[in-house]
Design an enzyme around this catalytic site. Structure first.
Site, mmCIF file in Angstrom:
data_model
loop_
_atom_site.group_PDB
_atom_site.id
_atom_site.type_symbol
_atom_site.label_atom_id
_atom_site.label_comp_id
_atom_site.label_asym_id
_atom_site.label_seq_id
_atom_site.Cartn_x
_atom_site.Cartn_y
_atom_site.Cartn_z
ATOM 1 N N CYS A 119 0.832 -1.201 0.000
ATOM 2 C CA CYS A 119 0.000 0.000 0.000
ATOM 3 C C CYS A 119 0.870 1.256 0.000
ATOM 4 O O CYS A 119 0.615 2.192 -0.756
ATOM 5 C CB CYS A 119 -0.921 -0.015 1.224
ATOM 6 S SG CYS A 119 -2.143 1.320 1.240
ATOM 7 N N CYS A 120 1.902 1.271 0.847
ATOM 8 C CA CYS A 120 2.820 2.415 0.885
ATOM 9 C C CYS A 120 3.506 2.620 -0.460
ATOM 10 O O CYS A 120 3.701 3.760 -0.906
ATOM 11 C CB CYS A 120 3.870 2.214 1.977
ATOM 12 S SG CYS A 120 3.291 2.432 3.666
ATOM 13 N N CYS A 202 -0.794 8.750 6.851
ATOM 14 C CA CYS A 202 -2.167 8.408 6.475
ATOM 15 C C CYS A 202 -3.006 8.178 7.733
ATOM 16 O O CYS A 202 -2.524 7.646 8.738
ATOM 17 C CB CYS A 202 -2.184 7.158 5.609
ATOM 18 S SG CYS A 202 -1.410 7.377 3.982
ATOM 19 N N CYS A 205 -3.206 4.749 9.533
ATOM 20 C CA CYS A 205 -1.912 4.206 9.962
ATOM 21 C C CYS A 205 -1.196 5.090 10.979
ATOM 22 O O CYS A 205 -0.016 4.879 11.263
ATOM 23 C CB CYS A 205 -1.010 4.005 8.746
ATOM 24 S SG CYS A 205 -1.683 2.877 7.510
ATOM 25 N N CYS A 230 8.151 3.696 5.421
ATOM 26 C CA CYS A 230 7.221 3.422 4.331
ATOM 27 C C CYS A 230 7.914 3.142 3.005
ATOM 28 O O CYS A 230 7.263 2.740 2.037
ATOM 29 C CB CYS A 230 6.253 4.602 4.162
ATOM 30 S SG CYS A 230 7.080 6.151 3.730
#
Length: 236
Positions: A119-120, A202, A205, A230
């Site tokens: 995702c990162c 985010c 997170c 990340c």
């Protein structure tokens, strides 16, 4: 002179200069090939003030992951309003975000380290590489005391993965140094900092840290021994 040698040259030759003098030198030497990435945290707001208040011709950009806090967008707006300067947003590729959510759902990053890094990578690393493309100097708001992973960094470093020289002007600053600068110079800042958020990324997170917790404890708090990074500042 290769990138590594250039970084070492800058560390040596610019050592006695102030941050403002270094930024002026870099802006003049690397005309139109210097970029600063901001996430609107305390540190980045200090650098934004340096750049905009002194009218340095340095591009200021941000990575909009699509999962940011409302408070982050508010400080984005207040920063643009204060300085009357543009901050360009780079977004992740829509098709990759759509594919990720279709296959793994909106919270796959909680399920495994592999998923979180995926995702990162999609939301941050891919747009970063697009933003850095064609530039030679990348300014960051990293501080050495933010995490163990950053304690051995140097002011100028060669980022092999992104093929760019990274400049970390606040490397030796403490959090208190940063806060004093922000308050003294009336720099807009994210109000989440007043609620215990020290490192803001985010929304799903990031959480506030508790008294005595490590600076990075509020990022990906469900992970153990992951390095709490990340991928944006991996030089590999």
């Amino acid at each position: 002179m290769n990138g590594l040698d250039k970084a070492e040259f800058l560390n040596t030759e610019l050592h006695q200069m102030s941050v403002i003098e270094k930024m002026r030198y870099l802006a003049e030497t690397y005309t139109e090939k210097i970029v600063f990435t901001t996430s609107f945290g305390y540190e980045d707001q200090v650098i934004t003030d340096y750049i905009f208040a002194h009218n340095f011709p340095i591009k200021v950009i941000t990575l909009d992951t699509g999962r940011l806090f409302e408070e982050t967008y508010k400080v984005y707006r207040s920063t643009v309003e204060k300085y009357k300067k543009p901050i360009k947003a780079y977004f992740p590729p829509a098709e990759k975000v759509e594919e990720l959510l279709e296959k793994k759902g909106p919270f796959s990053f909680y399920e495994s380290l592999e998923n979180r890094k995926e995702c990162c990578f999609i939301r941050k690393v891919i747009p970063l590489k697009r933003a850095l493309n064609g530039n030679e100097i990348w300014i960051t708001g990293l501080r050495a005391s933010q995490s163990d992973n950053r304690s051995d960094m140097r002011e100028f470093e060669w980022d092999e993965g992104n093929q760019i020289i990274k400049y970390n002007p606040l490397l030796e600053w403490s959090l208190e140094d940063v806060k004093v600068y922000v308050y003294k110079n009336h720099v807009p800042y994210n109000v989440l900092h007043d609620k215990g958020f020290v490192s803001i990324g985010c929304a799903p997170c990031t959480r506030a840290i508790r008294p005595g917790e490590d600076f990075r404890a509020g990022r990906w708090w469900w992970e153990q021994n992951s390095g709490k990074e990340c991928g944006l500042h991996s030089s590999k």
